[in-house]
Design a protein around this motif. Structure first.
Motif, mmCIF file in Angstrom:
data_model
loop_
_atom_site.group_PDB
_atom_site.id
_atom_site.type_symbol
_atom_site.label_atom_id
_atom_site.label_comp_id
_atom_site.label_asym_id
_atom_site.label_seq_id
_atom_site.Cartn_x
_atom_site.Cartn_y
_atom_site.Cartn_z
ATOM 1 N N THR A 1 19.737 2.843 30.825
ATOM 2 C CA THR A 1 20.731 3.579 30.044
ATOM 3 C C THR A 1 20.383 5.059 29.979
ATOM 4 O O THR A 1 21.255 5.922 30.113
ATOM 5 C CB THR A 1 20.833 2.977 28.621
ATOM 6 O OG1 THR A 1 21.307 1.633 28.744
ATOM 7 C CG2 THR A 1 21.782 3.771 27.730
ATOM 8 N N GLU B 1 26.973 1.299 27.755
ATOM 9 C CA GLU B 1 26.419 0.052 27.234
ATOM 10 C C GLU B 1 27.054 -0.254 25.878
ATOM 11 O O GLU B 1 27.238 0.640 25.054
ATOM 12 C CB GLU B 1 24.903 0.212 27.075
ATOM 13 C CG GLU B 1 24.215 -1.037 26.597
ATOM 14 C CD GLU B 1 22.699 -0.851 26.497
ATOM 15 O OE1 GLU B 1 22.080 -0.428 27.483
ATOM 16 O OE2 GLU B 1 22.158 -1.145 25.418
ATOM 17 N N ASP C 1 27.392 0.470 32.624
ATOM 18 C CA ASP C 1 26.117 0.107 31.985
ATOM 19 C C ASP C 1 26.215 -1.300 31.398
ATOM 20 O O ASP C 1 26.840 -1.505 30.363
ATOM 21 C CB ASP C 1 25.764 1.132 30.896
ATOM 22 C CG ASP C 1 24.297 1.020 30.467
ATOM 23 O OD1 ASP C 1 23.658 -0.014 30.793
ATOM 24 O OD2 ASP C 1 23.801 1.959 29.812
ATOM 25 N N GLU C 2 25.591 -2.235 32.068
ATOM 26 C CA GLU C 2 25.536 -3.639 31.647
ATOM 27 C C GLU C 2 26.895 -4.219 31.249
ATOM 28 O O GLU C 2 27.070 -4.708 30.131
ATOM 29 C CB GLU C 2 24.534 -3.804 30.493
ATOM 30 C CG GLU C 2 23.130 -3.402 30.930
ATOM 31 C CD GLU C 2 22.046 -4.225 30.260
ATOM 32 O OE1 GLU C 2 22.249 -5.447 30.105
ATOM 33 O OE2 GLU C 2 21.010 -3.643 29.918
HETATM 34 MG MG LIG Z 1 20.399 -0.133 28.434
#
Ligand SMILES: [Mg+2]
Ligand SMILES: Nc1ncnc2c1ncn2[C@@H]1O[C@H](COP(=O)(O)OP(=O)(O)O)[C@@H](O)[C@H]1O
Length: 237
Positions: free
Chosen positions: A44, A86, A161-162
């Motif tokens: 991140t 994220e 992000d994820e």
């Molecule tokens: Mg992260």
């Protein structure tokens, strides 16, 4: 040909804590590149630094030949780099459509309707529920909204992000399939994931990040079959 995104010897710190310790990687046009790594690896932090939300203490970030390390975050969006963060970070009290329109804030042209249509085509539920407060969405639906919103800036490079975090296997598959769809439609993608298998399956190239350093790199295929990756990330021993 030079890479679309070139990160060189990047270092990022929070006070005295160095979270990213000199990483280098590149993304070519048309690729899906993945950064995988466990919690706290620095994924991140890396994306937030590319987006201009954090500043590096050393190293360079070049996007289409331009140094980003002194460019403001909103100008970075205008250059064609979008970030789906994220945890999705949608605005729960705003409607689905209002959330989408926020993704187009940096646009100067007036052709936003066609991008709304494109987002709706990608994820029809966003159109069906366009007037609904986004906070009523499930995690998977919020992820669709976050991706749709990021696409509203018409990015050349989309950073995710994820996206699969906390999703059911079915929803995860839906999101990951969309990554491939976006690639086919011409968007280059930098995909950060803890879910190594799902990410590597779609990646042209992958980098394994461990406590702020890249410890392994290869094609998605190579990393999927690598002993080290299998042991560390795919739950095999
Ligand atoms: Mg992260
Ligand atoms: N705002 C912050 N302040 C201090 N340390 C942070 C902050 N954000 C992240 N860190 C630390 O930086 C390291 C990398 O974090 P992060 O980039 O979030 O990793 P990842 O996304 O791979 O889980 C971790 O050790 C984390 O605790």
């Amino acid at each position: 040909m030079s890479a679309m995104l070139e990160v060189r010897d990047l270092e990022v710190s929070y006070g005295k804590i160095k979270a990213v310790k000199g990483i280098s990687f590149s993304v070519d046009e048309g690729e899906v590149v993945t950064l995988i790594g466990t919690n706290g690896a620095g994924k991140t932090t890396t994306l937030r630094t590319i987006s201009g939300l954090l500043r590096p203490s050393a190293g360079s970030i070049t996007f289409q030949g331009q140094d980003l390390t002194k460019v403001e975050a909103h100008d970075i969006v205008q250059l064609g780099l979008a970030h789906s963060p994220e945890g999705r970070r949608i605005f729960p009290r705003l409607t689905v459509e209002e959330n989408l329109l926020l993704g187009a804030f940096s646009r100067k042209d007036k052709d936003i309707d066609s991008d709304l249509q494109a987002a709706f085509e990608l994820f029809p539920i966003l159109e069906e529920r366009r007037a609904q407060p986004a906070g009523t969405f499930s995690g998977g639906e919020q992820q669709m909204l976050a991706m749709g919103r990021a696409m509203m800036s018409r990015p050349k490079l989309l950073m995710l992000d994820e996206p699969s975090m906390g999703l059911s296997p079915l929803m995860m598959k839906r999101i990951m399939t969309t990554v491939t769809t976006l690639q086919q439609q011409g968007t280059t993608i930098l995909l950060v994931e803890q879910n190594a298998q799902a990410a590597l399956k779609r990646a042209t190239k992958g980098y394994v990040l461990e406590v702020g350093k890249i410890v392994l790199t290869g094609s998605g295929e190579e990393l999927l079959t690598s002993e080290d990756v299998r042991k560390a990330y795919l739950g095999e021993d």
